[in-house]
Design an enzyme around this catalytic site. Structure first.
Site, PDB file in Angstrom:
ATOM      1  N   TYR A 141       0.828  -1.212   0.000  1.00  0.00           N
ATOM      2  CA  TYR A 141       0.000   0.000   0.000  1.00  0.00           C
ATOM      3  C   TYR A 141       0.861   1.261   0.000  1.00  0.00           C
ATOM      4  CZ  TYR A 141      -4.751  -1.770   0.839  1.00  0.00           C
ATOM      5  OH  TYR A 141      -5.989  -2.353   0.719  1.00  0.00           O
ATOM      6  N   LYS A 192       3.060 -15.368   1.846  1.00  0.00           N
ATOM      7  CA  LYS A 192       3.217 -16.066   0.564  1.00  0.00           C
ATOM      8  C   LYS A 192       4.708 -16.331   0.427  1.00  0.00           C
ATOM      9  CE  LYS A 192       1.486 -17.667  -3.334  1.00  0.00           C
ATOM     10  NZ  LYS A 192       0.580 -18.834  -3.390  1.00  0.00           N
ATOM     11  N   ASP A 224      -3.234 -18.102  -0.014  1.00  0.00           N
ATOM     12  CA  ASP A 224      -4.277 -18.752  -0.827  1.00  0.00           C
ATOM     13  C   ASP A 224      -4.973 -19.838  -0.004  1.00  0.00           C
ATOM     14  OD1 ASP A 224      -1.846 -20.112  -0.844  1.00  0.00           O
ATOM     15  OD2 ASP A 224      -1.945 -20.710  -2.950  1.00  0.00           O
ATOM     16  N   ASP A 248      -6.416  -6.884   4.057  1.00  0.00           N
ATOM     17  CA  ASP A 248      -7.568  -6.216   3.432  1.00  0.00           C
ATOM     18  C   ASP A 248      -8.501  -7.262   2.823  1.00  0.00           C
ATOM     19  OD1 ASP A 248      -9.119  -4.084   2.335  1.00  0.00           O
ATOM     20  OD2 ASP A 248      -8.151  -4.455   0.389  1.00  0.00           O
ATOM     21  N   ASP A 252     -12.363  -8.933   4.481  1.00  0.00           N
ATOM     22  CA  ASP A 252     -13.664  -8.910   3.787  1.00  0.00           C
ATOM     23  C   ASP A 252     -14.243 -10.311   3.708  1.00  0.00           C
ATOM     24  OD1 ASP A 252     -13.481  -6.182   3.283  1.00  0.00           O
ATOM     25  OD2 ASP A 252     -14.223  -6.381   1.224  1.00  0.00           O
TER      26      ASP A 252
HETATM   27  C1  IPM Z   1     -10.376  -1.115   4.201  1.00  0.00           C
HETATM   28  C2  IPM Z   1     -10.648  -0.453   2.888  1.00  0.00           C
HETATM   29  C3  IPM Z   1      -9.496   0.478   2.541  1.00  0.00           C
HETATM   30  C4  IPM Z   1      -8.251  -0.370   2.402  1.00  0.00           C
HETATM   31  C5  IPM Z   1      -9.719   1.351   1.287  1.00  0.00           C
HETATM   32  C6  IPM Z   1     -10.981   2.176   1.389  1.00  0.00           C
HETATM   33  C7  IPM Z   1      -8.541   2.247   1.024  1.00  0.00           C
HETATM   34  O1  IPM Z   1     -10.880  -1.400   1.901  1.00  0.00           O
HETATM   35  O2  IPM Z   1     -10.231  -0.393   5.209  1.00  0.00           O
HETATM   36  O3  IPM Z   1     -10.334  -2.345   4.245  1.00  0.00           O
HETATM   37  O4  IPM Z   1      -7.980  -0.914   1.332  1.00  0.00           O
HETATM   38  O5  IPM Z   1      -7.530  -0.499   3.394  1.00  0.00           O
HETATM   39 MG    MG Z   2     -10.972  -3.400   2.631  1.00  0.00          MG
END
Ligand code: IPM
Ligand code: MG
Length: 389
Positions: A141, A192, A224, A248, A252
């Protein structure tokens, strides 16, 4: 001395969900003497519109001065055509980097009432309680060099750099081990290392850190496989520690185990425990302004703030208990709605949590009194009673 909380609603559904979380903070100020001052600021697209920058100098200053920050979400189609360095997301990334909030805690807990809302079978997810510890201020990042360049043959080439120094790996490793010590004492480090040298080093340093924590078990998993295991048998994990980008993605994925990404709070902490708190979901422009977004992830982020930055674990427990209570009542925003539950909007959900907090306090006051006295108080309070017995 009163503490200072900076409120950054941001974009999309951000202002709606943050308004509900602020209701909760104000309720705690009034009812439980929570000694905090709230200040508002601009970040993301809202800040671009107002002052031409996703992270105005003033906001960064406010953030430095605050004891804790509550953020909604940033981004949306309106700003997507801007140069990547000027997008709303840069506001969020700038805050994380500027305040050195390197340790991102993303708990994924399945509330039993929501077992049916997960896309996975209830037996796979019931009782789920994992903590993803994501490195937040390094890795791909932020790595340099980065950009899009034109090669000699005229073709464009995009490039980013995945880079971690030992000290960066060590400090996030220590965060993860410290947390594991308060939980089930198991850390799984996700990398990884079979392909990327950077995460080969990650693995080595995690082994070194583990030597200081003989009571905590360390295992390693390729990313993975970790993604697969998260949907195959997620309860095998206690604490997962991983890089910025892997974290990240995996967080999710973990969110869906709990029924909805609208349920997951997060804390981003610096070395001293100062933190920014935000739901892990985005600004959801598709549902913004419709009053249907789930405010619970943001409200649960307030609970994390109370625990980690405001030194109010008892109040954190009250907020969490109140969220549990509204789920028990069957109240659901559309993202977690299933048959036989009651569909409510953003504000109704916030109001219900607030009412549950007040009810909890009331029960505590009256619970210790003899029945006679309790009903007299209830009668005096104009029938405001949750006295079911
Ligand atoms: C998160 C989001 C952020 C990230 C974005 C909005 C920059 O997806 O906080 O997980 O990628 O960290
Ligand atoms: Mg995110």
């Amino acid at each position: 001395m009163s503490k200072n909380v900076l409120i950054l609603p941001g974009d999309g559904i951000g202002p709606e969900i943050v308004a509900e979380a602020v209701k909760i903070l104000n309720c705690l100020r009034q009812e439980c003497d929570l000694d905090v001052e709230l200040e508002h600021g601009l970040v993301g697209g809202a800040a671009i519109d107002a002052c031409g920058s996703p992270l105005p100098e003033k906001t960064l200053q406010q953030a430095h001065e605050a004891d804790a920050i509550l953020l909604g979400a940033v981004g949306g189609p309106k700003w997507e055509s801007l140069d990547i360095t000027m997008r709303p997301e840069k506001g969020l990334l700038g805050l994380r980097a500027g305040l050195e909030l390197f340790s991102n805690l993303r708990p994924a807990i399945l509330y039993p009432q929501l077992a049916g809302a997960s896309t996975l079978r209830p037996e796979v997810v019931s009782g789920l309680d994992i903590m993803i510890v994501r490195e937040l201020t390094g890795g791909i990042y932020f790595g340099q060099p980065r950009g899009i360049r034109t090669l000699d043959n005229g073709e464009r080439q995009g490039f980013n750099t995945l880079v971690y120094s030992e000290s960066e790996i060590r400090r996030i490793g220590r965060s993860a081990f410290d947390i594991a010590r308060k939980r089930n004492k198991r850390v799984c480090s996700v990398d990884k290392a079979n392909v990327l040298e950077c995460t080969e080093l990650w693995r080595e340093v995690m082994e070194e850190v583990a030597r200081d924590y003989p009571d905590v078990e360390l295992s390693h998993m390729y990313v993975d496989n970790a993604a697969m295991q998260l949907v195959r048998a997620p309860k095998q994990f206690d604490v997962l520690v991983t890089t910025n980008m892997f974290g990240d993605i995996l967080s999710d994925c973990a969110a869906m185990l709990t029924g909805s990404i609208g349920m997951l709070p997060s804390a981003s902490l610096d070395a001293a425990g100062k933190g920014m708190y935000e739901p892990i979901h985005g600004s959801a422009p598709d549902i913004a302004g419709r009053g249907i977004a789930n405010p619970l992830a943001t409200i649960l982020s307030v609970a994390m703030m109370l625990r980690y930055s405001l030194d109010q674990p008892a109040l954190a427990g009250r907020v969490e208990a109140a969220v549990n209570a509204v789920l028990d009542e069957g109240l659901r925003t559309p993202d977690i709605y299933t048959e036989d539950t009651v569909k409510v909007g953003t504000q109704e959900m916030g109001d219900a949590v607030m009412a549950a907090i007040k009810r909890g306090l009331w029960d505590e006051v009256t619970g210790s009194l003899p029945a006679q006295e309790r009903s007299e108080i209830c009668a005096r309070s104009g029938g405001h009673t949750n006295d079911q017995d």
